[in-house]
Enzyme design. Structure first.
Site, PDB file in Angstrom:
ATOM      1  N   HIS A  60       0.900  -1.213  -0.133  1.00 33.25           N
ATOM      2  CA  HIS A  60       0.076  -0.074   0.007  1.00 33.25           C
ATOM      3  C   HIS A  60       0.951   1.063   0.140  1.00 33.25           C
ATOM      4  CE1 HIS A  60       0.774   0.173   4.268  1.00 33.25           C
ATOM      5  NE2 HIS A  60       0.439  -1.088   4.477  1.00 33.25           N
ATOM      6  N   HIS A  90       8.276   6.510   3.498  1.00 33.68           N
ATOM      7  CA  HIS A  90       7.232   6.147   2.585  1.00 33.68           C
ATOM      8  C   HIS A  90       6.491   7.178   2.240  1.00 33.68           C
ATOM      9  CE1 HIS A  90       5.125   5.941   6.339  1.00 33.68           C
ATOM     10  NE2 HIS A  90       4.308   6.281   5.771  1.00 33.68           N
ATOM     11  N   HIS A 115       6.648  10.580   4.518  1.00 30.70           N
ATOM     12  CA  HIS A 115       6.807  10.429   5.785  1.00 30.70           C
ATOM     13  C   HIS A 115       8.162   9.534   6.218  1.00 30.70           C
ATOM     14  CE1 HIS A 115       2.155  10.286   6.429  1.00 30.70           C
ATOM     15  NE2 HIS A 115       2.440  11.671   6.355  1.00 30.70           N
TER      16      HIS A 115
HETATM   17  N1  LIG Z   1       1.798   6.532   7.833  1.00 30.69           N
HETATM   18  S1  LIG Z   1       2.645   6.643   9.117  1.00 30.69           S
HETATM   19  O1  LIG Z   1       1.715   7.255  10.283  1.00 30.69           O
HETATM   20  O2  LIG Z   1       3.813   7.484   8.942  1.00 30.69           O
HETATM   21  C1  LIG Z   1       3.245   5.199   9.789  1.00 30.69           C
HETATM   22  C2  LIG Z   1       4.392   4.799  10.013  1.00 30.69           C
HETATM   23  C3  LIG Z   1       4.879   3.562  10.387  1.00 30.69           C
HETATM   24  C4  LIG Z   1       4.045   2.581  10.225  1.00 30.69           C
HETATM   25  O3  LIG Z   1       4.070   1.134  10.942  1.00 30.69           O
HETATM   26  C5  LIG Z   1       2.831   0.738  10.669  1.00 30.69           C
HETATM   27  S2  LIG Z   1       2.441  -0.850  10.884  1.00 30.69           S
HETATM   28  N2  LIG Z   1       2.057   1.432   9.961  1.00 30.69           N
HETATM   29  C6  LIG Z   1       2.502   2.819  10.086  1.00 30.69           C
HETATM   30  C7  LIG Z   1       2.318   3.985   9.511  1.00 30.69           C
HETATM   31 ZN   LIG Z   2       2.773   7.380   6.115  1.00 31.36          ZN
END
Ligand SMILES: NS(=O)(=O)c1ccc2oc(=S)[nH]c2c1
Ligand SMILES: [Zn+2]
Length: 251
Positions: A60, A90, A115
């Site tokens: 995703h 990401h 992020h």
């Molecule tokens: N989109 S985010 O809030 O940066 C984020 C960062 C790290 C993560 O690890 C998992 S599992 N879901 C996540 C979402």
């Molecule tokens: Zn994120």
């Protein structure tokens, strides 16, 4: 992946009741309502010795993982009490135009949002443990704005179907000139939605070309083995209620 995004963020609360919690992310940032806090120092990014390891299409998003076995790549200062270790970065994006960021600014969204995820290795032993602690993670959010005339991001987004080697990529080249930021206490924006993130969102976006953003849209939700090709887009959660939280600004 589709089951998470296909049915959409509106039903995540069934499996993750914290989705309706008091410090959920993203939020709409209203600059004039943010509290200027003079005690907030600058954010300091030490990414020079950073060691990127690989880039993956995790179903995703496209994720670049780092070696977080020591403190060579850290973020500190700003609202943080100690250094936080870079784990991965990401992106979130949309299927067209100016929708795709998770945070919005006075109701306006950007085409995409980067992020950079860090964890508090001073207080916690692993990322997993930090990810469930209220001060466990620090995520630096950077907006991507599309300007079809320019393409200033030097790296081309690989069409990543599976884990690909990506050594020596320094995320410093993804930063805008100003590190002016807003900060607030929030959560992961994808399940399990843990309320463990100190958010630091930069005001100045970085500019990408339509072509580079188009490459994100080429990324597929499914691995190469699945016959059905589902386009990976709109992998962003909409803004969540502020529930009385204060957003502070650095300048
Ligand atoms: N989109 S985010 O809030 O940066 C984020 C960062 C790290 C993560 O690890 C998992 S599992 N879901 C996540 C979402
Ligand atoms: Zn994120």
């Amino acid at each position: 992946a589709l089951r998470l995004w296909g049915s959409g963020p509106s039903v995540w609360h069934k499996n993750y009741p914290v989705a309706q919690g008091n410090r959920q992310s993203p939020i709409d940032i209203v600059p004039h309502q943010a509290l200027h806090d003079p005690s907030l120092g600058p954010v300091v990014l030490n990414y020079d010795q950073c060691t990127s390891m690989n880039i993956t299409n995790n179903g995703h998003s496209v994720v670049v993982q780092f070696d977080d076995s020591d403190d060579r790549s850290v973020i500190q200062g700003g609202p943080l009490d100690n250094p936080y270790r870079l784990k991965q970065f990401h992106f979130h994006w949309g299927e067209k135009g100016c929708h795709g960021s998770e945070h919005t600014v006075a109701g306006n969204s950007y085409a995409s949002e980067l992020h950079l995820v860090h964890w508090n290795a001073v207080k916690y032993k692993t990322f997993g443990e930090a990810a469930t602690a209220p001060d466990g993670l620090a995520v630096l959010g950077i907006f991507l704005e599309v300007n079809s005339l320019l393409s200033v991001i030097p790296f081309s987004i690989l069409l990543v179907e599976k884990k690909t080697n990506l050594k020596g990529f320094n995320p410093k080249c993804l930063l805008p000139s100003s590190l002016h930021y807003w900060t607030y206490l929030g959560s992961l924006t994808t399940p399990p939605l843990h309320e463990s993130v100190i958010w630091i969102v930069l005001r100045e976006p970085i500019i990408v070309s339509e072509k580079q953003l188009g490459k994100f849209r080429m990324l597929l939700f499914t691995g190469e083995e699945e016959d059905q090709r589902i386009r990976m887009e709109n992998n962003f959660r909409p803004p969540q209620p502020l529930k009385g939280r204060k957003v502070r600004s650095s300048i």
